[in-house]
Design a protein around this motif. Structure first.
Motif, PDB file in Angstrom:
ATOM      1  N   VAL A 118      56.117  30.900  19.211  1.00  0.00           N
ATOM      2  CA  VAL A 118      55.109  31.491  20.088  1.00  0.00           C
ATOM      3  C   VAL A 118      53.920  32.015  19.282  1.00  0.00           C
ATOM      4  O   VAL A 118      52.764  31.761  19.620  1.00  0.00           O
ATOM      5  CB  VAL A 118      55.724  32.638  20.916  1.00  0.00           C
ATOM      6  N   ALA A 119      54.224  32.717  18.195  1.00  0.00           N
ATOM      7  CA  ALA A 119      53.151  33.326  17.412  1.00  0.00           C
ATOM      8  C   ALA A 119      52.268  32.266  16.776  1.00  0.00           C
ATOM      9  O   ALA A 119      51.035  32.362  16.817  1.00  0.00           O
ATOM     10  CB  ALA A 119      53.744  34.239  16.337  1.00  0.00           C
ATOM     11  N   VAL A 120      52.872  31.237  16.195  1.00  0.00           N
ATOM     12  CA  VAL A 120      52.044  30.230  15.541  1.00  0.00           C
ATOM     13  C   VAL A 120      51.359  29.322  16.556  1.00  0.00           C
ATOM     14  O   VAL A 120      50.282  28.797  16.290  1.00  0.00           O
ATOM     15  CB  VAL A 120      52.822  29.426  14.468  1.00  0.00           C
ATOM     16  N   VAL A 122      50.069  30.468  19.226  1.00  0.00           N
ATOM     17  CA  VAL A 122      48.874  31.264  19.538  1.00  0.00           C
ATOM     18  C   VAL A 122      47.786  31.005  18.494  1.00  0.00           C
ATOM     19  O   VAL A 122      46.607  30.843  18.820  1.00  0.00           O
ATOM     20  CB  VAL A 122      49.246  32.767  19.604  1.00  0.00           C
ATOM     21  N   ILE A 123      48.199  30.928  17.231  1.00  0.00           N
ATOM     22  CA  ILE A 123      47.224  30.654  16.168  1.00  0.00           C
ATOM     23  C   ILE A 123      46.594  29.276  16.358  1.00  0.00           C
ATOM     24  O   ILE A 123      45.379  29.112  16.254  1.00  0.00           O
ATOM     25  CB  ILE A 123      47.890  30.707  14.777  1.00  0.00           C
ATOM     26  N   ARG A 125      46.271  27.594  19.030  1.00  0.00           N
ATOM     27  CA  ARG A 125      45.392  27.570  20.190  1.00  0.00           C
ATOM     28  C   ARG A 125      44.000  28.029  19.793  1.00  0.00           C
ATOM     29  O   ARG A 125      42.994  27.536  20.300  1.00  0.00           O
ATOM     30  CB  ARG A 125      45.969  28.489  21.267  1.00  0.00           C
ATOM     31  N   TYR A 126      43.962  28.981  18.856  1.00  0.00           N
ATOM     32  CA  TYR A 126      42.679  29.490  18.382  1.00  0.00           C
ATOM     33  C   TYR A 126      42.005  28.475  17.443  1.00  0.00           C
ATOM     34  O   TYR A 126      40.817  28.198  17.562  1.00  0.00           O
ATOM     35  CB  TYR A 126      42.905  30.839  17.693  1.00  0.00           C
ATOM     36  N   LEU A 127      42.786  27.885  16.545  1.00  0.00           N
ATOM     37  CA  LEU A 127      42.228  26.887  15.612  1.00  0.00           C
ATOM     38  C   LEU A 127      41.632  25.708  16.368  1.00  0.00           C
ATOM     39  O   LEU A 127      40.663  25.095  15.927  1.00  0.00           O
ATOM     40  CB  LEU A 127      43.330  26.361  14.680  1.00  0.00           C
ATOM     41  N   ARG A 131      35.177  25.695  21.478  1.00  0.00           N
ATOM     42  CA  ARG A 131      33.878  26.176  21.002  1.00  0.00           C
ATOM     43  C   ARG A 131      33.942  26.798  19.616  1.00  0.00           C
ATOM     44  O   ARG A 131      33.116  26.510  18.761  1.00  0.00           O
ATOM     45  CB  ARG A 131      33.322  27.207  21.982  1.00  0.00           C
ATOM     46  N   TYR A 132      34.933  27.673  19.389  1.00  0.00           N
ATOM     47  CA  TYR A 132      34.934  28.446  18.155  1.00  0.00           C
ATOM     48  C   TYR A 132      36.037  28.039  17.194  1.00  0.00           C
ATOM     49  O   TYR A 132      36.262  28.708  16.201  1.00  0.00           O
ATOM     50  CB  TYR A 132      35.056  29.933  18.490  1.00  0.00           C
ATOM     51  N   MET A 134      38.267  26.198  14.334  1.00  0.00           N
ATOM     52  CA  MET A 134      37.986  25.651  13.013  1.00  0.00           C
ATOM     53  C   MET A 134      38.022  24.127  13.055  1.00  0.00           C
ATOM     54  O   MET A 134      37.208  23.468  12.393  1.00  0.00           O
ATOM     55  CB  MET A 134      39.042  26.191  12.037  1.00  0.00           C
ATOM     56  N   TYR A 137      34.810  22.760  14.227  1.00  0.00           N
ATOM     57  CA  TYR A 137      33.752  23.108  13.286  1.00  0.00           C
ATOM     58  C   TYR A 137      33.751  22.128  12.112  1.00  0.00           C
ATOM     59  O   TYR A 137      32.709  21.589  11.737  1.00  0.00           O
ATOM     60  CB  TYR A 137      33.938  24.542  12.786  1.00  0.00           C
ATOM     61  N   TRP A 166      53.407  20.175  11.791  1.00  0.00           N
ATOM     62  CA  TRP A 166      53.095  21.245  10.830  1.00  0.00           C
ATOM     63  C   TRP A 166      54.215  22.277  10.790  1.00  0.00           C
ATOM     64  O   TRP A 166      54.646  22.709   9.741  1.00  0.00           O
ATOM     65  CB  TRP A 166      51.779  21.933  11.218  1.00  0.00           C
ATOM     66  N   VAL A 234      53.230  27.965  25.807  1.00  0.00           N
ATOM     67  CA  VAL A 234      52.252  28.901  25.255  1.00  0.00           C
ATOM     68  C   VAL A 234      50.866  28.276  25.135  1.00  0.00           C
ATOM     69  O   VAL A 234      49.859  28.899  25.451  1.00  0.00           O
ATOM     70  CB  VAL A 234      52.697  29.405  23.862  1.00  0.00           C
TER      71      VAL A 234
ATOM     72  N   TRP B  11      44.772  32.606   7.792  1.00  0.00           N
ATOM     73  CA  TRP B  11      43.651  32.892   8.677  1.00  0.00           C
ATOM     74  C   TRP B  11      44.064  33.863   9.789  1.00  0.00           C
ATOM     75  O   TRP B  11      43.303  34.731  10.202  1.00  0.00           O
ATOM     76  CB  TRP B  11      43.099  31.587   9.262  1.00  0.00           C
ATOM     77  N   ALA B  23      35.555  36.938  15.824  1.00  0.00           N
ATOM     78  CA  ALA B  23      36.065  35.611  15.486  1.00  0.00           C
ATOM     79  C   ALA B  23      35.468  34.520  16.382  1.00  0.00           C
ATOM     80  O   ALA B  23      35.548  33.343  16.067  1.00  0.00           O
ATOM     81  CB  ALA B  23      37.592  35.582  15.591  1.00  0.00           C
ATOM     82  N   ALA B  25      32.629  33.058  16.870  1.00  0.00           N
ATOM     83  CA  ALA B  25      31.281  32.838  16.346  1.00  0.00           C
ATOM     84  C   ALA B  25      31.267  31.527  15.596  1.00  0.00           C
ATOM     85  O   ALA B  25      32.316  30.990  15.244  1.00  0.00           O
ATOM     86  CB  ALA B  25      30.888  33.981  15.413  1.00  0.00           C
ATOM     87  N   LEU B  26      30.073  31.000  15.376  1.00  0.00           N
ATOM     88  CA  LEU B  26      29.940  29.788  14.582  1.00  0.00           C
ATOM     89  C   LEU B  26      29.061  30.075  13.378  1.00  0.00           C
ATOM     90  O   LEU B  26      28.025  30.707  13.531  1.00  0.00           O
ATOM     91  CB  LEU B  26      29.323  28.670  15.429  1.00  0.00           C
ATOM     92  N   PRO B  28      33.061  29.545  12.172  1.00  0.00           N
ATOM     93  CA  PRO B  28      34.186  30.489  12.260  1.00  0.00           C
ATOM     94  C   PRO B  28      34.291  31.321  10.985  1.00  0.00           C
ATOM     95  O   PRO B  28      34.328  30.754   9.890  1.00  0.00           O
ATOM     96  CB  PRO B  28      35.400  29.560  12.408  1.00  0.00           C
ATOM     97  N   LEU B 210      54.561  38.635  23.347  1.00  0.00           N
ATOM     98  CA  LEU B 210      53.358  37.960  22.850  1.00  0.00           C
ATOM     99  C   LEU B 210      52.908  36.861  23.813  1.00  0.00           C
ATOM    100  O   LEU B 210      51.719  36.718  24.100  1.00  0.00           O
ATOM    101  CB  LEU B 210      53.648  37.369  21.467  1.00  0.00           C
ATOM    102  N   MET B 225      45.840  37.493  17.258  1.00  0.00           N
ATOM    103  CA  MET B 225      46.227  37.232  15.866  1.00  0.00           C
ATOM    104  C   MET B 225      47.025  38.409  15.315  1.00  0.00           C
ATOM    105  O   MET B 225      48.007  38.226  14.605  1.00  0.00           O
ATOM    106  CB  MET B 225      44.981  36.997  15.004  1.00  0.00           C
ATOM    107  N   SER B 228      50.425  38.089  16.579  1.00  0.00           N
ATOM    108  CA  SER B 228      51.162  37.054  15.853  1.00  0.00           C
ATOM    109  C   SER B 228      51.641  37.574  14.503  1.00  0.00           C
ATOM    110  O   SER B 228      52.754  37.282  14.079  1.00  0.00           O
ATOM    111  CB  SER B 228      50.281  35.820  15.645  1.00  0.00           C
ATOM    112  N   THR B 231      54.673  39.616  14.894  1.00  0.00           N
ATOM    113  CA  THR B 231      55.836  38.796  15.258  1.00  0.00           C
ATOM    114  C   THR B 231      56.365  37.995  14.066  1.00  0.00           C
ATOM    115  O   THR B 231      57.571  37.831  13.902  1.00  0.00           O
ATOM    116  CB  THR B 231      55.468  37.827  16.399  1.00  0.00           C
ATOM    117  N   VAL B 232      55.438  37.488  13.255  1.00  0.00           N
ATOM    118  CA  VAL B 232      55.821  36.552  12.185  1.00  0.00           C
ATOM    119  C   VAL B 232      56.186  37.255  10.884  1.00  0.00           C
ATOM    120  O   VAL B 232      57.069  36.813  10.149  1.00  0.00           O
ATOM    121  CB  VAL B 232      54.658  35.551  11.948  1.00  0.00           C
TER     122      VAL B 232
END
Lengths: 292, 257
Positions: A118-120, A122-123, A125-127, A131-132, A134, A137, A166, A234, B11, B23, B25-26, B28, B210, B225, B228, B231-232
């Motif tokens: 779940v935690a990773v 979430v990460i 989903r952000y990566l 729009r934002y 990585m 980008y 991964w 998730v 990260w 976070a 923003a561009l 990143p 979470l 984050m 996370s 949790t991790v």
């Protein structure tokens, strides 16, 4: 002499737990899948009716079941080879005499395995945010238009597969590493003297010697990947357009969102049957490969 | 390659110290401009993360301790004690490994509901109290204990419990550590079963807490984050401290037969 009675006393706690909380429920699931257990039966057991194979029959006519099965098979068929390839690649890298700081590298590559899905997720989903993130980008730097990774039905499953690879490759990497270290170095030496290229060494020594390990890893990974659930729960909530609904996701929704426990049990059994058939097929093919 | 494996985790740590909104923003941002613990304070003060953390520690701790006792006893019995049908029973247990745990989940939920254990710690803990994998691991290891040692103790008049506690357990110490890490990690990371059986926030474990936060605060990357990280980090720290035992156990467990 120890008596059988004391042996049973030692076994009793574990056997009772496994019996009451696993074997009994599995048998009950079979019965449950033949009934129309739903919210009404949950409220009053007298509403329960026996429907025979009705649940199975209905599921086989539901497009959502087939698409969930399709997504799961897609995840397994693409994810398992990628995951095993990454594991084997990483293991060979760690096993090569050129690699440096092996313990450190091994720890780094293994780290994702012990993290919480779940935690990773979430990460990730952000990566992979449109729009934002990585990912977009970096693609933008080489002039590739942003991809709506988790919002586009064509891309959501590949993104989840990349995530799973991964997260999991380190596990099999350790097993492959042990397999590689068990190959006698004399074999490679002899091949080198005969002038075999490293590709030929890989094909004619590494792969055949690793075959038993390979089969075991493949079976474990396939059965693990069939149990896809937390990642779509998730990252995408099954969407977009239900493109990441897996069989277990369907079972969860059917059972614990709509409280159709009878029909959800049928989903669980169908998944079990598919997993069993695929595993049996793999064992059979590997045996046939040995005969020829 | 190690960078690819670690980048998301590093990260995550970096973003967790960023100010809200930073976070998004561009390009990143890689590092926080003004590192602060705001997100962590927010998590523990407002989002109930402290409670989830405590629940996770409690549940995973109880599962580890109790399942260790159950699996050690059963594994030792399969390895060293004599009784009719021993091999056949063990084979049957190994055979049960092909059944995915999820098949049992629906009736298990009904059973626990009937017992009044839905939405309780006991509901999460009970089904994890014994595992075929754990029993298998102990059996593999306990088979190397010399029979003469146990017979000698029996001739001296020691009872079976005495032998188990005083002679067998000390010899099994390495596998106890290994099994403890395995159980703890599995219990800590478990998602689907706690999600099903825990219906009220007060019993949520970290992964469930979470996941529910992620549904409410999807846009709040910095906060997520930090969640996370909480949790991790414990499982990662445990693994780093005891990785030798963990990796050995992984190999021992993967070589079936």
């Amino acid at each position: 002499m120890n008596s059988p009675r004391s042996a049973w006393l030692f076994l009793a706690p574990a056997l009772v737990v496994l019996g009451v909380f696993f074997l009994l429920p599995v048998l009950a699931a079979l019965v449950l899948s033949l009934t129309d257990y739903d919210l009404y039966a949950l409220a009053d057991i007298r509403n329960l009716r026996f429907v025979g194979l009705g649940n199975y029959w209905e599921l086989l006519h539901r497009p959502l079941f087939w698409s969930a099965l399709g997504h799961t098979l897609y995840f397994v068929a693409a994810g398992v080879p990628l995951s095993m390839g990454a594991s084997l690649g990483a293991a060979m890298l760690l096993n090569s005499p050129l690699a440096r700081c092996k313990p450190l590298l091994r720890t780094a590559l293994f780290a994702p395995v012990v993290t919480t899905v779940v935690a990773v997720a979430v990460i990730w989903r952000y990566l992979f945010n449109t729009r934002y993130g990585m990912a977009n980008y970096v693609l933008g730097l080489v002039g590739i238009q942003p991809v709506d990774w988790l919002g586009d039905p064509h891309w959501a499953m590949p993104t989840i597969i990349a995530f799973a690879v991964w997260k999991n490759f380190g596990y099999n990497m350790i097993i492959f590493l042990a397999g590689l270290q068990a190959i006698p170095p004399e074999l490679y030496e002899a091949a080198r003297i005969d002038g075999a290229s490293s590709w030929r060494q890989f094909r004619h020594i590494t792969l055949p010697m690793l075959k038993p390990t390979m089969l075991m890893v493949a079976i474990l990974t396939v059965s693990g990947y069939f149990q896809l659930f937390a990642e779509p729960y998730v990252m995408t909530e099954g969407g977009p357009l239900q493109s990441t609904v897996s069989v277990l996701y369907l079972m969860y929704d059917e059972g614990f969102k709509w409280w159709n426990l009878g029909s959800a049990s049928a989903v669980a059994f169908l998944l079990f049957l598919v997993m069993f058939a695929v595993t049996a097929l793999m064992l059979r093919l590997s045996r046939r490969g040995e005969e020829t | 390659m190690a960078a690819v494996a670690l980048f998301p985790l590093l990260w995550m740590l970096s973003v967790s110290f960023m100010a809200p909104g930073e976070a998004s923003a561009l390009p990143p941002p890689l590092l926080p401009k003004h590192p602060s613990g705001t997100n962590y304070r927010e998590l523990f003060v407002r989002a109930g993360m402290g409670r989830y953390l405590l629940n996770s520690v409690l549940v995973a701790g109880a599962i580890t301790a109790l399942s260790l006792v159950f699996n050690l006893m059963a594994g030792y019995a399969f390895a060293k004690l004599r009784f009719a049908g021993r091999e056949r029973l063990f084979q049957a247990l190994l055979g049960a490994l092909v059944i995915p745990a999820q098949v049992a989940m629906l009736p298990l939920f009904l059973l626990l509901k009937y017992l009044g254990l839905v939405n309780s710690y006991a509901g999460v803990i009970a089904p994890a109290l014994a595992s075929v994998f754990g029993i298998f691991l102990v059996r593999q290891y306990a088979r190397d204990i010399p029979d003469e040692l146990l017979e000698a103790a029996r001739i001296d008049g020691a009872g079976e419990w005495h032998i188990f506690a005083r002679i067998v357990l000390p010899l099994l110490k390495p596998i106890i550590v290994t099994l403890a890490i395995f159980s703890f990690l599995a219990a800590w990371n478990d998602f689907m079963w706690p999600l099903i059986v825990l219906t009220g926030q007060e019993h949520y474990t970290l992964p469930i807490g979470l996941a529910s936060l992620a549904r409410e605060h999807a846009q709040d990357s910095e906060l997520m984050m930090a969640g996370s990280v909480v949790t991790v980090l414990p499982v990662l720290a445990l693994f780093l401290a005891l990785q030798r035992h963990y990796l050995q156990g992984l190999l021992l467990g993967s070589v079936k037969g």
